[in-house]
Design a protein around this motif. Structure first.
Motif, PDB file in Angstrom:
ATOM      1  N   ASN A 291     -16.165  -3.868  -8.292  1.00  8.45           N
ATOM      2  CA  ASN A 291     -16.964  -4.450  -7.355  1.00  8.45           C
ATOM      3  C   ASN A 291     -18.262  -4.842  -7.841  1.00  8.45           C
TER       4      ASN A 291
ATOM      5  N   PRO B 126     -11.385  -6.272  -5.565  1.00 13.38           N
ATOM      6  CA  PRO B 126     -12.783  -6.616  -4.761  1.00 13.38           C
ATOM      7  C   PRO B 126     -12.505  -6.441  -3.316  1.00 13.38           C
ATOM      8  N   LEU B 127     -13.333  -5.422  -2.813  1.00 14.67           N
ATOM      9  CA  LEU B 127     -13.339  -5.247  -1.445  1.00 14.67           C
ATOM     10  C   LEU B 127     -14.566  -5.791  -0.768  1.00 14.67           C
ATOM     11  N   LEU B 128     -15.531  -6.307  -1.511  1.00 16.59           N
ATOM     12  CA  LEU B 128     -16.578  -6.978  -0.951  1.00 16.59           C
ATOM     13  C   LEU B 128     -16.360  -8.687  -1.122  1.00 16.59           C
TER      14      LEU B 128
ATOM     15  N   SER C 190      -5.795 -17.830   8.869  1.00 13.54           N
ATOM     16  CA  SER C 190      -4.374 -17.630   8.969  1.00 13.54           C
ATOM     17  C   SER C 190      -3.968 -16.324   7.966  1.00 13.54           C
ATOM     18  N   LEU C 191      -2.937 -15.736   8.510  1.00  9.82           N
ATOM     19  CA  LEU C 191      -2.429 -14.578   7.682  1.00  9.82           C
ATOM     20  C   LEU C 191      -1.907 -14.979   6.332  1.00  9.82           C
ATOM     21  N   ASP C 192      -1.536 -16.142   6.151  1.00 11.51           N
ATOM     22  CA  ASP C 192      -1.016 -16.475   4.632  1.00 11.51           C
ATOM     23  C   ASP C 192      -1.864 -17.123   3.805  1.00 11.51           C
TER      24      ASP C 192
ATOM     25  N   ALA D  62       0.807  -1.155   0.083  1.00 15.59           N
ATOM     26  CA  ALA D  62      -0.109   0.060  -0.084  1.00 15.59           C
ATOM     27  C   ALA D  62       0.775   1.201  -0.075  1.00 15.59           C
TER      28      ALA D  62
ATOM     29  N   VAL E  49      -7.007  -2.954   3.562  1.00 15.98           N
ATOM     30  CA  VAL E  49      -5.722  -2.503   4.409  1.00 15.98           C
ATOM     31  C   VAL E  49      -4.872  -1.587   2.922  1.00 15.98           C
ATOM     32  N   ILE E  50      -4.973  -2.499   2.064  1.00 17.54           N
ATOM     33  CA  ILE E  50      -4.204  -1.741   0.888  1.00 17.54           C
ATOM     34  C   ILE E  50      -4.911  -0.416   0.315  1.00 17.54           C
TER      35      ILE E  50
ATOM     36  N   ALA F  46      -7.121  -7.680   3.467  1.00 17.98           N
ATOM     37  CA  ALA F  46      -6.004  -7.472   2.818  1.00 17.98           C
ATOM     38  C   ALA F  46      -6.194  -6.270   2.020  1.00 17.98           C
TER      39      ALA F  46
END
Lengths: 273, 281, 464
Positions: C450, B181-183, B198-200, A241, B213-214, B210
């Motif tokens: 979206n 895609p945010l949704l 899990s994070l990965d 980001a 956040v980006i 993610a």
């Protein structure tokens, strides 16, 4: 007039490169390719200016006996020695290089004597005489020694193994060691900077530690693969980001500055007078 | 001090000569013919390495020796390389067939036809020579202004090139990269959505978060780089979030390069212990 | 007895018949069934057009798949594309090959000049042949053969017949010649294939506008409009606010510090060339710094990496001294060339830092791995350090080791900050508006993506 024409040239070439981007035709491509070739070729002529500047600074130090002027002789030795190696080659007559090294020594001494003849205030005659002697010796060796010769023409480029040896045994070791100093400097920089004085410094510190700890095998023993996962997430998400935001900012900055240059709004780089 | 300096220099020179002799001896055992030169070259490389490393203590004559020698040799190196690769390799083959034959390089003729009996390619490549000479006019106090013309060519050409290139890569492509895609994609039920946190993982919720956040990171980062508005109120808060994300990035970049830098040092130490002292095999 | 004989003869006949039948079966070859396999159905609707948005020398073919594409006994496994080429092509190729060989022979040496003569003769012959190419292609269907130009796998409906624009390349494809194409649907047995109808003539040629780059063209117009608009507004006297930047404000203080301490200022332009925009931005900052330095009569040291950068920097500093009313104080060696080797340059600058002990170090421009070396050495020397670079990988090191850092875009904004010239502030405003537009477009595109509105997201798709 002296300043206006360059700005007109900047606009013409800049505008052409912008329009050329949208014209895929062959003729536009050719002009683009040879313009880029021109820039590379002009850059080589500029190197002559650079070498002249380096010589002048070194000679000025020697002439005025400034602090550490002795080391300027090393610059001259390295500069002219490598130039001689770059433009001489083995002829293949016989097995050895004959009197090549004495020639190099005489040539370098001749150059030093010429320099001293120019810059010294007293003993000019002595230096001139010595320069003459060394020049004569160099010329005689180059005429009568057939095992090597001057070399300015070949598709293969530099032919002298000493040129390569200087690169391998002087340039590479110093270059690699300078690079290696980064290991020490990164540690000292981290020691100085990684103090959590404020929130921003703390964030920097924590993020750096998380990523550095990924390479530590004991972290895996204590925390399993959580450390690696967190580190990867840090690199792939918030890092992406911020990188994107910086890249966009830099890109817009470059675009704006380039446009200012083309339109002549940015003029500082051309100087005055 | 001077006496100390002389003693230190003498000791270092003595060690250098001793190392040269020992190294030449070791090389001669391998039946190499030019063992004296080989021994000298390896010793000088080790000497220069240690001289540069001595900079970590403080500036000293050995570092000055290495630095000045390096500057001189490297300046000449690039000059020679530039002559052979650009002048002989690139310019001469295009500017004249006669010159190409003199320099024994293959002539690269153009297929753009002739003008006044001259190959157009030859004429085109005379111009950089003219511009190059104009650049060297910089040395003249009366005609130094002529050097601005080739500068204008270089600056204008690259400004135009950079303008469109960065507009594509850092504007258009970056805009299209934010279309994430945010949704979430392809809703298949709560079970799948909340699976694998899990994070990965590539679970839907993790990916969606993610992307958020980006998106927020890019948005706030751009707000931070706004110059023409005061960073107060909501704008200021977004700017704060932006600089936090930037600091996390810089910390992560810093941490990432540490190992690479350490490996460079390992390389030099390996040279000293293996190629020079032959302590390790 | 008679019955036994009849039975024996019947058995004998039966055995003979069955043996004959088996032998007959062995004679029938197994390939019989393969030969009898019918050829596949051909492709349909073959069209060939000049490839769009290119420099010519390329034709794009499209077709409808064969009904037997990857199905059934006569399954089509690939499509082979053929182009009609004139017979003289073999001669052209032969002459081209000989021409290439003479080039290699010349590199070895040509003491008698024979090879050079031969090369010139071959070149003239080659150009003559190429000039007759268009007429030769126009003789279709006479004096030519069909030549395979490529294979597409099954399932594909398109193929680009791309050639080189270089006239001496082996795959040179001339423009404005009549090309004819035929596509064969090929089964697993390469011998069993069906050809389509022949399509042609089609010409290849270069375009004068790349329609795939329209989004960038719109962006160029938009950005140029913004810049010109805000610059005009600034010239009219509009007040344009810019927020304070700590790194820029520190420059004046740092110069003052150096003057008080009687120590020089070291200005490093980085490792970029005069064509790098970061270096050009640095020139503007150098000009401001040099003017202040001239006014305060502080010493300035500017070691350069690139000789053209040295030339420009000398001009900039000299002009600054003239502007400050101190032309005689300018020394040519203030700005000097060091070397064009990265670490040799750094070694020299580090040495300068430790010997001259500058009060202030300013790093503005393009830096690479040496950034930390410079910044740490400057920190050891006790200098105030202000850095600005657009190299993202080096920004963390400058942040860690320097007192003030201009991050990325702030370097480009610095010239507007230092001079406060209305036109430069106007262009800074345009930058911000472009950023705002980017944010708005980003959000709009996000919503569109979206909601599946691909018409909007496709607007930002650039075809290279």
């Amino acid at each position: 007039m002296k300043r206006q024409i360059p700005f007109v040239l900047v606009f013409i070439f800049g505008a052409f490169m912008v329009f050329q981007y949208f014209i895929p035709h062959e003729s536009s491509e050719w002009v683009y390719e040879f313009l880029l070739d021109w820039i590379i070729i002009i850059g080589i002529f500029a190197l002559a200016l650079g070498i002249w500047s380096l010589l002048r600074v070194s000679l000025d130090k020697i002439k005025n006996k400034k602090e550490n002027y002795i080391y300027s002789y090393l610059i001259l030795f390295g500069l002219f020695g490598e130039i001689i190696f770059g433009f001489t080659a083995f002829n293949g007559n016989g097995e050895s290089w004959g009197f090549y090294l004495p020639f190099v020594a005489c040539a370098l001494l001749a150059i030093i004597m010429i320099i001293h003849t120019i810059i010294s205030t007293g003993k000019k005659t002595t230096f001139a005489a010595l320069a003459g002697v060394f020049i004569l010796l160099s010329v005689l060796i180059s005429i009568f020694d057939n095992s090597w010769s001057f070399h300015f023409s070949s598709a293969e480029g530099v032919q002298n193994p000493m040129f390569r040896s200087f690169f391998d045994h002087i340039l590479i070791p110093v270059l690699s060691t300078m690079f290696a100093l980064l290991a020490f400097f990164i540690a000292s920089a981290a020691y100085r900077a990684f103090r959590a004085r404020n929130l921003l410094a703390t964030l920097l510190l924590v993020a750096a530690l998380i990523v550095m700890m990924r390479f530590n095998p004991w972290v895996a023993v204590i925390y399993g693969d959580y450390g690696a996962k967190l580190s990867n997430w840090l690199m792939n998400v918030p890092n992406l980001a911020a990188q994107r935001a910086i890249v966009i900012g830099i890109g817009l900055g470059i675009v704006a500055t380039a446009l200012k240059i083309i339109l002549g709004i940015e003029r500082g780089y051309m100087g005055k007078g | 001090m001077k006496k100390t300096a002389i003693i230190v220099t003498a000791v270092v020179m003595g060690l250098f000569i001793l190392s040269w002799v020992l190294k030449a001896n070791a090389v001669s055992a391998t039946a190499e013919s030019n063992y004296i030169l080989r021994g000298f070259l390896v010793t000088i490389a080790a000497f220069l390495t240690l001289s540069v490393l001595s900079f970590l203590y403080k500036d000293n004559p050995f570092y000055k020796f290495a630095e000045h020698l390096f500057v001189g040799v490297s300046a000449a190196f690039w000059m020679c390389l530039g002559f052979w690769s650009t002048i002989v390799g690139n310019l001469i083959p295009r500017v004249s067939e006669g010159l190409s034959n003199t320099f024994k390089v293959p002539y690269i003729g153009g297929d753009w036809g002739n003008v006044l009996g001259l190959d157009i390619m030859n004429v085109v490549f005379v111009f950089p020579i003219i511009f190059g000479i104009m650049l060297i006019m910089r040395l003249s106090s009366n005609y130094g202004w002529i050097s601005r013309w080739p500068l204008a060519l270089i600056v204008g050409t690259t400004a135009g090139l950079n303008f469109v290139r960065y507009l594509q890569s850092d504007f258009i492509q970056q805009v299209s990269s934010t279309f994430v895609p945010l949704l979430g994609n392809n809703w298949t039920g709560f079970g799948d959505f909340f699976s694998n946190l899990s994070l990965d993982a590539s679970g839907q919720l993790v990916l969606m978060l993610a992307n958020w956040v980006i998106f927020i990171g890019v948005f706030c980062g751009l707000i931070y780089f706004f110059f023409s508005k005061e960073h107060t109120g909501a704008f200021g808060k977004a700017s704060r979030v932006g600089i936090w994300i930037l600091m996390i990035t810089f910390g992560a970049s810093f941490g990432y390069t540490v190992m690479g830098r350490i490996s460079l040092l390992v390389g030099r130490i390996t040279f000293l212990f293996k190629d020079w002292l032959e302590i390790i095999s | 007895m008679k019955l036994k004989t009849v039975i024996f003869i019947c058995l004998l006949l039966l055995a003979t018949i069955s043996v004959s039948a088996q032998e007959g079966a062995e004679i029938v070859p197994e390939t019989d069934t393969t030969e009898q396999m019918p050829p596949p159905a051909p492709i349909s609707l073959l069209t060939a057009v000049d490839t769009d948005n290119d420099n010519g020398h390329s034709v794009t073919l499209t077709w409808e798949l064969s009904p037997d594409d990857r199905q059934g006994a006569k399954s089509v496994m690939s499509y082979e594309i053929f182009r009609w080429v004139p017979l003289m092509r073999d001669t052209v190729e032969q002459v081209r090959s000989e021409l290439a060989n003479t080039g290699q022979e010349l590199e070895v040496g040509d003491p008698t000049g024979e090879i050079k003569e031969k090369r010139n003769r071959l070149r003239d012959e080659y150009e003559g042949l190429l000039s007759r190419y268009s007429d030769a292609y126009g003789q279709y269907p006479n004096n030519g053969v069909w030549k395979s130009v490529g294979v597409s796998p099954s399932g594909s409906t398109t193929f680009a017949d791309k050639g080189s624009k270089e006239r001496e390349a082996f795959d040179y494809l001339p423009d404005y010649c009549d090309f004819y194409y035929q596509v064969f649907a090929v089964t697993s047995d390469a011998g069993i294939r069906t050809g389509s109808e022949i399509f042609g003539p089609v010409h290849s040629y270069g375009q004068w506008f790349n329609t795939g780059r329209i989004p960038i063209f719109v962006a160029v117009l938009f950005f140029s409009f913004l810049t010109i608009y805000f610059v005009q507004r600034a010239k009219k006297g509009d007040d344009l606010y810019v927020r304070p930047l700590a790194g820029i404000e520190a420059v004046d203080d740092a110069i003052g510090r150096a003057t008080e301490m009687g120590k020089p200022i070291l200005y490093v332009l980085g490792l970029g060339t005069a064509s790098d925009v970061a270096t050009i931005a640095s020139f503007t900052i150098l000009g401001r710094v040099a003017k202040k330095v001239a006014e305060y009569q502080t010493a300035l040291i500017v070691p350069t990496y690139d000789p053209i950068v040295m030339t420009v920097a000398q001009e900039v500093v000299k002009s600054a001294y003239i502007d400050a009313g101190r032309p005689d104080d300018f020394k040519e060696d203030t700005v000097h060339f060091v070397t064009q080797s990265q670490f040799a340059y750094v070694a020299a600058v580090n040495g300068t830092m430790l010997r001259e002990l500058p009060a202030t170090n300013i790093y503005m421009g393009k830096f690479f791995a040496e950034s930390l070396l410079l910044a740490e050495t400057g920190a050891v020397a006790g200098s105030i350090q202000i850095a600005g670079t657009d190299e993202i990988a080096q920004i963390p090191f400058f942040i860690v080791a320097c007192d003030y850092t201009l991050i990325g875009e702030e370097l480009y904004a610095a010239s507007a900050y230092l001079g406060r010239e209305p036109v430069l502030l106007g262009s800074l405003k345009a930058q911000d508006w472009a950023k705002a537009a980017l944010v708005i477009l980003g959000i709009a595109g996000l919503v569109a993506a979206n909601l599946g509105w691909t018409d909007f997201t496709d607007l930002f798709h650039v075809i290279n």
